[in-house]
Design a protein around this motif. Structure first.
Motif: not given
Length: 108
Positions: A89-101
């Motif tokens: 729960r203390k973690g950080l999650i970031i969604r990325f689109v591959i090849d789209s910084p």
């Protein structure tokens, strides 16, 4: 599936800037970022954790280090729920689109 992650070069707080499908794209982004901002980064090869996902979205998980009071890169996951399970729960999650910084979003 292997991906190439451009991340902060510092010892602590090694955050992810972008995720690419090829080493060439990742290195080019890293060089351009340094040229434009003088921010130092490195390219790391990562295997995606989880079942293959047909979408071009992946999730960079960072666990929270209580001692240093910072988030540290844990891995690249195919689904957000796997990333949450890994860093808590203390973690950080970031969604990325591959090849789209430019297409990224903090999801947790």
């Amino acid at each position: 599936m292997e991906l190439f992650v451009v991340m902060d070069r510092s010892i602590l707080g090694r955050g992810v800037f972008a995720v690419f499908s090829s080493i060439e794209k990742a290195r080019s982004f890293s060089i351009d970022m340094y040229r434009n901002t003088s921010f130092q980064s490195e390219v790391k090869t990562c295997t995606v954790i989880g079942d293959p996902n047909p979408s071009d979205r992946v999730y960079a998980a960072h666990f929270y280090d209580d001692f240093y009071d910072t988030h540290v890169f844990d891995g690249i996951y195919s689904e957000s729920n796997l990333a949450y399970d890994a860093v808590g729960r203390k973690g950080l999650i970031i969604r990325f689109v591959i090849d789209s910084p430019e297409d990224r979003e903090i999801v947790g």
